[in-house]
Design a protein around this motif. Structure first.
Motif, PDB file in Angstrom:
ATOM      1  N   MET A   1     -13.631  20.381  43.358  1.00  0.00           N
ATOM      2  CA  MET A   1     -13.935  19.394  42.687  1.00  0.00           C
ATOM      3  C   MET A   1     -15.531  19.169  42.734  1.00  0.00           C
ATOM      4  O   MET A   1     -16.042  19.033  43.835  1.00  0.00           O
ATOM      5  N   PRO A   2     -16.219  18.700  41.444  1.00  0.00           N
ATOM      6  CA  PRO A   2     -17.683  18.499  41.599  1.00  0.00           C
ATOM      7  C   PRO A   2     -18.266  17.305  42.456  1.00  0.00           C
ATOM      8  O   PRO A   2     -17.455  16.479  42.560  1.00  0.00           O
ATOM      9  N   GLN A   6     -23.498  16.635  41.334  1.00  0.00           N
ATOM     10  CA  GLN A   6     -23.375  17.384  40.275  1.00  0.00           C
ATOM     11  C   GLN A   6     -22.835  16.678  38.726  1.00  0.00           C
ATOM     12  O   GLN A   6     -23.393  16.974  37.837  1.00  0.00           O
ATOM     13  N   LEU A   7     -22.187  15.780  39.091  1.00  0.00           N
ATOM     14  CA  LEU A   7     -21.470  14.820  37.648  1.00  0.00           C
ATOM     15  C   LEU A   7     -22.747  14.375  37.232  1.00  0.00           C
ATOM     16  O   LEU A   7     -22.990  14.244  35.886  1.00  0.00           O
ATOM     17  N   ILE A   8     -23.851  13.620  37.984  1.00  0.00           N
ATOM     18  CA  ILE A   8     -24.851  13.063  37.501  1.00  0.00           C
ATOM     19  C   ILE A   8     -25.920  14.116  36.745  1.00  0.00           C
ATOM     20  O   ILE A   8     -26.236  13.952  35.759  1.00  0.00           O
ATOM     21  N   ILE A   9     -25.992  15.274  37.358  1.00  0.00           N
ATOM     22  CA  ILE A   9     -26.802  16.212  36.709  1.00  0.00           C
ATOM     23  C   ILE A   9     -26.023  16.620  35.477  1.00  0.00           C
ATOM     24  O   ILE A   9     -26.886  16.768  34.342  1.00  0.00           O
ATOM     25  N   ASP A  10     -24.767  17.022  35.210  1.00  0.00           N
ATOM     26  CA  ASP A  10     -24.049  17.291  34.212  1.00  0.00           C
ATOM     27  C   ASP A  10     -24.520  16.034  32.931  1.00  0.00           C
ATOM     28  O   ASP A  10     -24.655  16.576  31.750  1.00  0.00           O
ATOM     29  N   GLN A  24     -22.197   2.942  35.522  1.00  0.00           N
ATOM     30  CA  GLN A  24     -20.901   2.517  34.912  1.00  0.00           C
ATOM     31  C   GLN A  24     -19.939   3.521  34.698  1.00  0.00           C
ATOM     32  O   GLN A  24     -18.764   3.665  34.795  1.00  0.00           O
ATOM     33  N   ILE A  25     -20.580   4.735  34.206  1.00  0.00           N
ATOM     34  CA  ILE A  25     -19.825   6.133  33.884  1.00  0.00           C
ATOM     35  C   ILE A  25     -19.093   6.738  35.119  1.00  0.00           C
ATOM     36  O   ILE A  25     -17.973   6.847  35.252  1.00  0.00           O
ATOM     37  N   LEU A  26     -19.820   6.753  36.134  1.00  0.00           N
ATOM     38  CA  LEU A  26     -19.217   6.983  37.416  1.00  0.00           C
ATOM     39  C   LEU A  26     -18.726   6.205  38.477  1.00  0.00           C
ATOM     40  O   LEU A  26     -18.488   6.482  39.511  1.00  0.00           O
ATOM     41  N   SER A  27     -18.833   4.777  38.046  1.00  0.00           N
ATOM     42  CA  SER A  27     -18.153   3.747  38.815  1.00  0.00           C
ATOM     43  C   SER A  27     -18.909   3.800  40.390  1.00  0.00           C
ATOM     44  O   SER A  27     -18.289   3.728  41.439  1.00  0.00           O
ATOM     45  N   ILE A  28     -20.185   4.034  40.332  1.00  0.00           N
ATOM     46  CA  ILE A  28     -20.979   3.711  41.491  1.00  0.00           C
ATOM     47  C   ILE A  28     -21.940   2.723  41.460  1.00  0.00           C
ATOM     48  O   ILE A  28     -22.307   2.031  40.285  1.00  0.00           O
ATOM     49  N   ARG A  29     -22.684   2.158  42.725  1.00  0.00           N
ATOM     50  CA  ARG A  29     -23.745   1.058  42.512  1.00  0.00           C
ATOM     51  C   ARG A  29     -24.967   1.515  42.076  1.00  0.00           C
ATOM     52  O   ARG A  29     -25.239   3.005  42.283  1.00  0.00           O
TER      53      ARG A  29
END
Ligand code: ZN
Length: 95
Positions: A1-2, A6-10, A24-29
């Motif tokens: 799992m990335p 890495q998800l932010i970089i993508d 919002q996209i990744l549900s983090i603060r």
């Protein structure tokens, strides 16, 4: 799992986004986003890429925060003291 980073970089490879979009996209603060961005910005150099920043800008007087080195939101404009600041946006480009 990335990893989250890495998800932010993508995401940054695909489009120009601001910290609210990313949170919002990744549900983090939002605060976490700034920590990741600072790290990503430093690590990209080694890969021949860089984080391109369209800086924060005052919606009242047009002041651009181009010399800001921190990623978090400025509280108010140093020029007009207004508090309506447009979000900075980020994307990853080749150097
Ligand atoms: Zn201003």
């Amino acid at each position: 799992m990335p990893t989250l980073r890495q998800l932010i970089i993508d995401l940054l490879h695909d489009e120009m986004v601001n910290a609210i979009d990313i949170s919002q996209i990744l549900s983090i603060r939002e605060k976490e986003v700034y920590d990741h961005l600072a790290h990503i910005s430093r690590s990209l150099n080694a890969k021949g890429e860089k984080l391109l920043i369209d800086p924060y800008c005052c919606l009242n007087c047009g002041f651009v925060f181009k010399d800001r080195h921190r990623f978090n939101r400025p509280g108010r404009c140093p020029q007009c003291k207004g508090g309506h600041i447009r979000m900075a946006t980020y994307t990853i480009v080749n150097k």
